[in-house]
Design a protein around this motif. Structure first.
Motif, PDB file in Angstrom:
ATOM      1  N   VAL A 106       0.842  -1.203   0.000  1.00  0.00           N
ATOM      2  CA  VAL A 106       0.000   0.000   0.000  1.00  0.00           C
ATOM      3  C   VAL A 106       0.873   1.248   0.000  1.00  0.00           C
ATOM      4  O   VAL A 106       1.868   1.328   0.712  1.00  0.00           O
ATOM      5  N   ARG A 107       0.462   2.215  -0.802  1.00  0.00           N
ATOM      6  CA  ARG A 107       1.156   3.497  -0.885  1.00  0.00           C
ATOM      7  C   ARG A 107       0.115   4.588  -1.125  1.00  0.00           C
ATOM      8  O   ARG A 107      -0.852   4.379  -1.842  1.00  0.00           O
ATOM      9  N   ILE A 108       0.320   5.758  -0.513  1.00  0.00           N
ATOM     10  CA  ILE A 108      -0.555   6.907  -0.756  1.00  0.00           C
ATOM     11  C   ILE A 108       0.198   7.932  -1.596  1.00  0.00           C
ATOM     12  O   ILE A 108       1.427   7.914  -1.658  1.00  0.00           O
ATOM     13  N   ALA A 109      -0.555   8.814  -2.228  1.00  0.00           N
ATOM     14  CA  ALA A 109       0.059   9.854  -3.062  1.00  0.00           C
ATOM     15  C   ALA A 109       0.790  10.870  -2.194  1.00  0.00           C
ATOM     16  O   ALA A 109       0.378  11.164  -1.076  1.00  0.00           O
ATOM     17  N   THR A 110       1.880  11.386  -2.717  1.00  0.00           N
ATOM     18  CA  THR A 110       2.606  12.477  -2.078  1.00  0.00           C
ATOM     19  C   THR A 110       2.635  13.645  -3.041  1.00  0.00           C
ATOM     20  O   THR A 110       2.444  13.480  -4.251  1.00  0.00           O
ATOM     21  N   TYR A 111       2.850  14.825  -2.509  1.00  0.00           N
ATOM     22  CA  TYR A 111       2.899  16.039  -3.334  1.00  0.00           C
ATOM     23  C   TYR A 111       4.196  16.777  -3.051  1.00  0.00           C
ATOM     24  O   TYR A 111       4.671  16.808  -1.907  1.00  0.00           O
ATOM     25  N   GLU A 112       4.739  17.404  -4.093  1.00  0.00           N
ATOM     26  CA  GLU A 112       5.872  18.292  -3.872  1.00  0.00           C
ATOM     27  C   GLU A 112       5.324  19.544  -3.213  1.00  0.00           C
ATOM     28  O   GLU A 112       4.299  20.089  -3.614  1.00  0.00           O
TER      29      GLU A 112
END
Length: 116
Positions: A106-112
């Motif tokens: 499982v992975r969630i989105a990241t943002y710069e």
């Protein structure tokens, strides 16, 4: 000792589709506490600032419970990796990569993110 409030006009911005989008004032991010931000496409981001001043932004939706609650999670670090623990089932998500530290599938989105 009394600390002076932060007096800056800096905004926290996320990079969305190649453009920078202002989401809140930097002073709104208290170390160790999250803030939820509504994005133009209807999604939510969870923003965090650690005690060293580093900024992080991840998807606010907990992939296990489905609720938008990660901004309310507890922050910490394990082996030098900053994480947020979901308030629902306590899974920990790496704030830099979005990888779930308790379930590698499982992975969630990241943002710069930046302060400008």
């Amino acid at each position: 000792m009394t600390l002076a409030p932060e007096t800056t006009d800096l905004k926290v911005e996320l990079q969305l589709n190649g453009d920078w989008f202002a989401v809140c004032e930097l002073a709104r991010l208290l170390p160790g506490r999250g803030v939820a931000a509504l994005l133009p496409d209807g999604r939510q981001a969870a923003l965090f600032r650690d005690r060293a001043g580093h900024l992080y932004a991840v998807d606010n939706r907990d992939p296990f419970g489905g609720a938008a609650v990660l901004s309310r999670g507890l922050t910490g670090s394990v082996q030098g990796r900053p994480f947020v623990a979901s308030p629902l089932l306590k899974q920990r998500f790496d704030l830099e990569t979005g990888q779930c530290l308790d379930d590698e599938s499982v992975r969630i989105a990241t943002y710069e993110v930046r302060a400008a």
